[in-house]
Scaffold this active site. Structure first.
Site, PDB file in Angstrom:
ATOM      1  N   GLU A 146     -19.333   4.731   8.973  1.00 43.71           N
ATOM      2  CA  GLU A 146     -19.473   5.505  10.437  1.00 43.71           C
ATOM      3  C   GLU A 146     -18.347   6.634  10.142  1.00 43.71           C
ATOM      4  OE1 GLU A 146     -21.439   4.609  12.789  1.00 43.71           O
ATOM      5  OE2 GLU A 146     -22.012   2.527  12.004  1.00 43.71           O
ATOM      6  N   LEU A 147     -18.250   7.005   9.025  1.00 39.87           N
ATOM      7  CA  LEU A 147     -17.257   8.161   8.696  1.00 39.87           C
ATOM      8  C   LEU A 147     -15.732   7.557   9.005  1.00 39.87           C
ATOM      9  CD1 LEU A 147     -19.341  11.301   9.597  1.00 39.87           C
ATOM     10  CD2 LEU A 147     -19.723   9.869   7.730  1.00 39.87           C
TER      11      LEU A 147
END
Length: 490
Positions: A146-147
């Protein structure tokens, strides 16, 4: 020259079946095989495969000038191998063109980077090995789950051998700065950061078919025009999105695939090139260092980790799961370790979110549960059974201090054994060298060591020795030597 860096994500978790309290201790299989098969097969044929075919046509039509990156979680790769092998074949074709880069990430698409650095490093390595096994390449740039990224992670990511990291261009971090540059990590300046252009990415992912949007309809020439009209010094436009945007979030009837395939032609007309993340970090210099004191992500309005750890339900489940991390790493049970990966998927915590309004709608859209509380109860029942299995191998009655002491002892012993093995190997080499030198010396000295008189003399000495050892001759010789014995006998 301006450049576009496209990145597409493919991830699907192993969804859990309805697991009751009374199943704890009796049923050790936790997954809804029907749902897992149905969901990934449906999305693959509706989105992933058509999108991959579009990317392949874009590469061929542009004379291999179109480039992009794809990140596939390890748990998604497992499902693709079993349920939709035709998608795996398409991904292999894309990688074989040399225009598609596969990114590194955690195997389980987990939140391990927020809880356990050792587990984080282990999962990234396992994912790299899986990518190498299937595609024959080793990732060079990391894209965390999710970065998620913060300053604390940068030194570890650099130490793991990655030159760049992909993360969110969050407004509360950038301030007045633009995401359209390459930055260096403040805590590890050699690590380069590629920041997602939030607006341009979401224009495709969420707003493309929205008839109420002021820019509707979005065409390829209009979109490329926005990029071309930005200040000349802006270097790179990072368009990061899930591959489900094509065909799933934005229906095929909206013209999303035609829009995607038209981008390279209009980009070429405006002098804009396409670039992979590894090319970006190697060719483009960082303009400044960027500090990220707290973890950020690409989820929800806040762009933080509250999507997974924003309430007590999520934190309780998260803490309980990682409380057994050390014990699981010690075991050799293949099935237990497989469940360990599947239960770490961030999706399980995402389903427990109690957020409302826009963010809450997104959470409920992806959740297979009727409510966050049902998601929490089901997950905790599964986790309780999993912990029972872990306890059978490494009892939880052992206190953390005692366990840490045992782990330290085990690690020290392993290091000592490794050191001793190195010493043994070194000694063996020394012995081999000594034997070789000794044999060589004997060969050189062999002609001098053949004097003729020595052989007969050795035979006589041996003969004399043997005769002295005979009992009869020994009895005759003794009286001759001792003349005083007869007087003593009288």
């Amino acid at each position: 020259m301006k450049a576009i860096c496209f990145y597409f994500q493919i991830h699907q978790p192993f969804r859990l079946k309805r697991y009751r309290f009374f199943d704890i201790g009796n049923d050790h299989y936790y997954y809804d095989d029907f749902a897992n098969d149905d969901i990934i097969t449906r999305i693959a044929h509706k989105s992933y495969i058509p999108a991959a075919e579009s990317l392949l046509r874009m590469i061929e039509a542009s004379g291999r000038k179109f480039k992009c990156a794809i990140s596939v979680s390890g748990v998604a790769l497992e499902q693709i191998e079993v349920y939709v092998p035709e998608l795996l074949d398409m991904l292999k074709k894309l990688v074989a063109t040399g225009c598609v880069e596969i990114l590194a990430e955690t195997y389980a698409h987990s939140l391990s980077s927020l809880a356990d650095p050792e587990e984080f490093a282990n999962q990234v390595k396992v994912h790299d090995d899986k990518v190498n096994e299937l595609f024959g390449v080793r990732p060079k740039v990391l894209r965390n789950t999710e970065l998620i990224y913060c300053d604390d992670l940068a030194p570890q990511i650099l130490a793991m051998g990655y030159k760049g990291v992909i993360t969110e261009g969050a407004k509360h971090i950038l301030g007045w700065k633009s995401p359209n540059y390459v930055y260096a990590a403040a805590s590890a300046p050699k690590l380069k950061m590629l920041l997602k252009n939030d607006k341009l990415s979401d224009d495709i992912t969420f707003r493309f078919s929205n008839t109420n949007w002021s820019e509707y309809p979005l065409t390829a020439d209009k979109y490329i025009g926005w990029i071309a009209d930005t200040p000349a010094e802006e270097q790179i436009f990072n368009l990061f999105m899930t591959m489900e945007a094509f065909g799933e979030l934005q229906n095929r009837d909206s013209g999303i695939f035609q829009f995607l395939e038209a981008l390279p032609r209009f980009a070429a007309e405006r002098g804009i090139e396409f670039i992979t993340p590894s090319e970006a970090v190697s060719k483009i210099k960082a303009v400044a260092e960027l500090g990220v004191p707290f973890p950020m992500s690409w989820a929800d309005e806040a762009r933080d980790t509250s999507a997974w750890l924003g309430n007590q339900l999520q934190k309780e489940a998260f803490d309980k799961l990682y409380s057994v991390a050390e014990r699981v790493r010690l075991c050799d049970d293949r099935r237990l370790k497989q469940d360990w990966y599947y239960l770490q998927a961030s999706d399980h915590f995402f389903y427990m979110s109690t957020k409302h309004q826009a963010d809450g709608e997104i959470h409920s859209l992806y959740s297979p549960y009727d409510s966050p509380y049902q998601a929490f109860t089901n997950y905790m029942n599964v986790l309780a059974d999993f912990i029972v299995r872990v306890e059978e191998q490494y009892p939880l009655s052992i206190e953390n201090e005692e366990l840490n002491s045992l782990l330290t002892t085990i690690r020290n012993q392993a290091r000592e054994i490794e050191t001793l093995n190195k010493e043994v190997s070194s000694m063996r080499l020394n012995i081999e060298h000594y034997n070789e030198e000794h044999a060589l010396r004997e060969k050189v000295a062999e002609p001098e060591a053949k004097p003729a008189p020595k052989k007969p003399r050795a035979k006589k000495e041996i003969k004399a020795d043997t005769t002295e050892s005979k009992p009869k001759k020994a009895s005759k010789a003794r009286p001759a030597k001792t003349k005083q014995t007869p007087e003593k006998e009288k």
